[in-house]
Design an enzyme around this catalytic site. Structure first.
Site, short mmCIF file in Angstrom:
data_model
loop_
_atom_site.label_atom_id
_atom_site.label_comp_id
_atom_site.label_asym_id
_atom_site.label_seq_id
_atom_site.Cartn_x
_atom_site.Cartn_y
_atom_site.Cartn_z
N GLU A 35 -2.05 7.65 -5.47
CA GLU A 35 -2.26 7.02 -6.78
C GLU A 35 -3.69 7.13 -7.28
O GLU A 35 -3.96 6.87 -8.46
CB GLU A 35 -1.88 5.54 -6.73
CG GLU A 35 -2.83 4.67 -5.92
CD GLU A 35 -2.43 3.20 -5.93
OE1 GLU A 35 -3.28 2.39 -6.32
OE2 GLU A 35 -1.29 2.88 -5.57
N ASP A 46 5.04 -0.42 -6.85
CA ASP A 46 3.85 -0.77 -7.62
C ASP A 46 2.64 -0.02 -7.06
O ASP A 46 1.54 -0.12 -7.61
CB ASP A 46 3.60 -2.28 -7.56
CG ASP A 46 2.46 -2.71 -8.48
OD1 ASP A 46 2.55 -2.42 -9.69
OD2 ASP A 46 1.49 -3.32 -7.99
N HIS A 75 0.34 -0.31 -10.15
CA HIS A 75 -0.50 -1.19 -9.33
C HIS A 75 -0.95 -2.41 -10.14
O HIS A 75 -2.12 -2.77 -10.19
CB HIS A 75 -1.72 -0.43 -8.79
CG HIS A 75 -2.23 -0.99 -7.49
ND1 HIS A 75 -2.62 -0.21 -6.44
CD2 HIS A 75 -2.41 -2.27 -7.08
CE1 HIS A 75 -3.03 -0.97 -5.44
NE2 HIS A 75 -2.90 -2.23 -5.81
N ARG A 112 0.85 -1.18 0.00
CA ARG A 112 0.00 0.00 0.00
C ARG A 112 0.89 1.23 0.00
O ARG A 112 1.89 1.30 0.72
CB ARG A 112 -0.94 0.02 1.21
CG ARG A 112 -2.12 -0.93 1.10
CD ARG A 112 -3.08 -0.51 0.00
NE ARG A 112 -4.27 -1.36 -0.11
CZ ARG A 112 -4.39 -2.36 -0.95
NH1 ARG A 112 -3.36 -2.69 -1.74
NH2 ARG A 112 -5.51 -3.05 -1.02
#
Length: 330
Positions: free
Chosen positions: A262, A257, A294, A233
């Site tokens: 985001e 990622d 992600h 996260r």
């Protein structure tokens, strides 16, 4: 059950429709769920949401008023849901606790390898006809020390893969994983893990207690030139502090990622637009930073499992009023 599916992409429609088989009335909606879009859920018994949908107290109040009784997450984490508010409104929150830990773990290793051998830079160079090796000197993973913060299902697979590279693996987790112990993983405190690890990878859920667990103080305790990986996260990492560590050379490599802001960037095609997040844009200027959008979870195996579990959660709740995969307030 009539279900409003928010944050829908083409692949969500494909996999959820295949798993559903006509069992539920799925209405696919492109927008994120938030205070502005929540009226779209009026009259739906359930909403199906993803990681960047906002399911806070005001949204839950409006959902409850509109007749929604279930929030079905098509992900494992539920930090974007106010569980206390859901409970006050008598709403259940279901999640997908495990879909494919291998998907995220293998992506983690992919980031580590790409950074350690500068594969992202080499790919771009070769496409431009540049075959020089200057600036591409890497390092062997063999014999390095890796530190894992979190050893649940994903962390345990990462530990197994790293042991395959003959890495020493340190871990920090309130609950020691027997599978990791059998692999020779040694549990230590955060201070020792930061100080001794050449590679640090985050595999824990986001909670108020570990928000920005990697901050300026944590970065200062890390080895000079260490690698940091986050496929968990975004808000586990203080991005501004990380940029300062990259600029000073303290942090040698960064693989992400996920990103703490985001929500307005990831899962969208912004190639023809100006990205207005100055912090994110600063991050991607560093040659030793590799960011993916992600996608660690994004394999066919995982998508099939996510869809199947989501539909099963909807069916069980419709039949019994409860769900085995219910997220509960601790």
């Amino acid at each position: 059950m009539k279900v409003a599916v928010f944050s829908t992409k083409r692949y969500d429609r494909e996999f959820l429709s295949a798993a559903n088989g006509g069992a539920h009335e799925l209405h696919f909606l492109d927008p994120h769920l938030d205070a502005q879009t929540v009226p779209l859920a009026g009259g739906f018994g359930a909403v199906c949401v993803f990681v960047n949908d906002r399911v806070d107290a005001p949204v839950l109040e409006k959902l409850a008023a509109g007749g929604t009784r279930l929030v079905a997450l098509r992900c494992a984490g539920f930090n974007n849901v106010d569980l206390a508010a859901a409970a006050r409104h008598g709403m259940a929150v279901a999640r997908v606790p495990a879909y494919s830990p291998h998907a995220v773990a293998e992506h983690t290793i992919g980031l580590i390898l790409a950074l350690s051998r500068h594969l992202h830079r080499a790919y771009s160079r070769v496409r431009e006809g540049n075959f020089a090796l200057d600036g591409l000197l890497g390092f062997d993973l063999h014999g390095r020390t890796a530190g894992l913060i979190g050893t649940g299902k994903i962390g345990a697979v990462v530990a197994k893969l790293l042991r395959g590279f003959d890495c020493e693996v340190l871990a920090m987790d309130p609950f020691e994983n027997d599978e990791c112990l059998a692999l020779g993983v040694r549990y230590v405190g955060l201070g020792e893990l930061l100080a001794r690890s050449d590679v640090i990878s985050l595999h824990c859920p986001l909670t108020p207690e570990n928000h920005h667990i990697i901050d300026a103080a944590a970065l200062a305790r890390m080895k000079d030139g260490a690698m940091l990986i986050n496929t968990s996260r975004g808000a586990l990492v203080d991005t501004v502090a990380v940029i300062a560590a990259l600029k000073s050379g303290k942090l040698g490599y960064l693989g992400l990622d996920v990103y703490e802001e985001e929500g307005d960037i990831f899962f969208e095609d912004l190639s023809s637009e100006i990205i207005r997040d100055d912090v994110f844009m600063r991050l991607i200027t560093f040659p030793n930073v590799l960011i993916t959008g992600h996608q660690a979870f994004f394999t066919r195996n995982a998508m099939e499992r996510i869809a199947a579990t989501t539909i099963a959660n909807l069916s069980q709740f419709e039949a019994t009023g409860r769900c085995d995969n219910q997220a509960v307030l601790k």
